[in-house]
Design a protein around this motif. Structure first.
Motif, PDB file in Angstrom:
ATOM      1  N   GLN A 148      16.927  -5.187 -13.710  1.00  0.00           N
ATOM      2  CA  GLN A 148      17.397  -4.250 -14.718  1.00  0.00           C
ATOM      3  C   GLN A 148      16.313  -3.222 -15.029  1.00  0.00           C
ATOM      4  OE1 GLN A 148      18.691  -6.889 -17.924  1.00  0.00           O
ATOM      5  NE2 GLN A 148      20.801  -6.486 -17.335  1.00  0.00           N
ATOM      6  N   THR A 149      16.739  -2.028 -15.393  1.00  0.00           N
ATOM      7  CA  THR A 149      15.811  -0.931 -15.658  1.00  0.00           C
ATOM      8  C   THR A 149      16.280  -0.123 -16.864  1.00  0.00           C
ATOM      9  OG1 THR A 149      17.035   0.428 -14.056  1.00  0.00           O
ATOM     10  CG2 THR A 149      15.035  -0.665 -13.255  1.00  0.00           C
ATOM     11  N   VAL A 150      15.415   0.789 -17.299  1.00  0.00           N
ATOM     12  CA  VAL A 150      15.720   1.716 -18.385  1.00  0.00           C
ATOM     13  C   VAL A 150      15.683   3.131 -17.814  1.00  0.00           C
ATOM     14  CG1 VAL A 150      14.864   2.692 -20.555  1.00  0.00           C
ATOM     15  CG2 VAL A 150      14.843   0.214 -20.205  1.00  0.00           C
ATOM     16  N   LEU A 151      16.782   3.849 -17.926  1.00  0.00           N
ATOM     17  CA  LEU A 151      16.857   5.208 -17.399  1.00  0.00           C
ATOM     18  C   LEU A 151      16.545   6.238 -18.477  1.00  0.00           C
ATOM     19  CD1 LEU A 151      20.142   5.151 -15.257  1.00  0.00           C
ATOM     20  CD2 LEU A 151      17.788   4.874 -14.457  1.00  0.00           C
ATOM     21  N   LYS A 185       7.591   5.294  -4.540  1.00  0.00           N
ATOM     22  CA  LYS A 185       8.969   4.877  -4.801  1.00  0.00           C
ATOM     23  C   LYS A 185       9.074   4.451  -6.260  1.00  0.00           C
ATOM     24  CE  LYS A 185      10.060   4.924  -0.317  1.00  0.00           C
ATOM     25  NZ  LYS A 185      11.055   5.835   0.285  1.00  0.00           N
ATOM     26  N   ASP A 186      10.310   4.381  -6.781  1.00  0.00           N
ATOM     27  CA  ASP A 186      10.474   3.884  -8.134  1.00  0.00           C
ATOM     28  C   ASP A 186      10.869   2.405  -8.097  1.00  0.00           C
ATOM     29  OD1 ASP A 186      13.227   3.750  -7.643  1.00  0.00           O
ATOM     30  OD2 ASP A 186      13.779   4.963  -9.372  1.00  0.00           O
ATOM     31  N   GLN A 187      11.206   1.836  -9.244  1.00  0.00           N
ATOM     32  CA  GLN A 187      11.511   0.409  -9.319  1.00  0.00           C
ATOM     33  C   GLN A 187      12.730   0.032  -8.481  1.00  0.00           C
ATOM     34  OE1 GLN A 187      11.405  -1.130 -13.310  1.00  0.00           O
ATOM     35  NE2 GLN A 187      12.328  -3.077 -12.768  1.00  0.00           N
ATOM     36  N   SER A 200       9.434   3.956 -14.849  1.00  0.00           N
ATOM     37  CA  SER A 200       9.782   3.066 -13.751  1.00  0.00           C
ATOM     38  C   SER A 200      10.902   3.583 -12.869  1.00  0.00           C
ATOM     39  CB  SER A 200      10.179   1.694 -14.304  1.00  0.00           C
ATOM     40  OG  SER A 200      11.304   1.820 -15.156  1.00  0.00           O
ATOM     41  N   THR A 201      11.695   4.534 -13.378  1.00  0.00           N
ATOM     42  CA  THR A 201      12.836   5.006 -12.590  1.00  0.00           C
ATOM     43  C   THR A 201      12.938   6.514 -12.603  1.00  0.00           C
ATOM     44  OG1 THR A 201      14.301   4.805 -14.501  1.00  0.00           O
ATOM     45  CG2 THR A 201      14.194   2.917 -13.015  1.00  0.00           C
TER      46      THR A 201
END
Length: 203
Positions: A148-151, A185-187, A200-201
């Motif tokens: 999971q990530t935060v945009l 690259k990102d996560q 992270s993204t």
């Protein structure tokens, strides 16, 4: 993660760097951690001459030092016990909940980062004309990739304007002796080429 569930003041629900430990966080999202009682550093705590390099990461929505009477960071607490070293590169530390700020304690490096609503450029200079609004950080969610990530919900904001470009990330990889294919690259393994996005993204 939650510390202090029995009412004690327990810090570092997310990550606790202690006793001369050295760690590296690249493409990480640290979110939703709670330090119990009056403890600080819901996301991260450094103690006892620990070192932590944080690159391309987002630290948000952690809770620490909410009712504390002594200063302590809600997102990151760099304690005065020992000589702790916190290096921040191309990262966002904002939207954490507490009484004394996003980060409390010494920050050795803050290159292309957001701390609270303040924005620092690649050369670590505060950008007085840029103000970051943490309401554009989305919820922790499945946005693709393995975790999971935060945009960032708004493409036009200081975190997309003052972040590191591809060459700067490659130079950082050389400086820290890291594989540049990870930093570029990102996560979610999306390419950072033609992007200057902190966190992270990338969108």
């Amino acid at each position: 993660n939650v510390t202090g569930i029995f009412g004690n003041n327990s810090a570092a629900a997310g990550y606790y760097g202690r006793e001369r430990s050295e760690a590296l966080m690249v493409n990480c999202t640290v979110s939703g951690n709670v330090a119990g009682g009056n403890a600080s550093g819901g996301g991260i705590v450094l103690y006892g001459s620990a070192k932590l390099d944080i690159i391309n990461s987002t630290i948000t929505n952690n809770s620490g030092a909410v009712n504390a009477t002594a200063a302590g960071g809600s997102g990151i607490n760099v304690t005065s016990t020992g000589t702790n070293i916190l290096n921040l590169y191309n990262s966002i530390v904002s939207g954490n909940k507490g009484s004394f700020g996003q980060i409390v304690g010494a920050i050795a490096t803050r290159s292309a980062v957001v701390i609270g609503d303040q924005v620092y450029d690649y050369n670590e200079a505060l950008v007085p004309s840029a103000v970051f609004d943490d309401s554009i950080l989305g919820p922790l969610a499945d946005n693709g990739g393995n975790t999971q990530t935060v945009l960032l919900l708004n493409d036009v904001n200081p975190a997309t304007q003052y972040g590191m470009n591809l060459m700067q990330l490659q130079l950082l990889a050389i400086k820290l002796q890291l594989d540049d294919t990870i930093l570029t690259k990102d996560q979610r393994a999306k390419d950072r080429k033609n992007k200057t996005t902190m966190g992270s993204t990338v969108n």
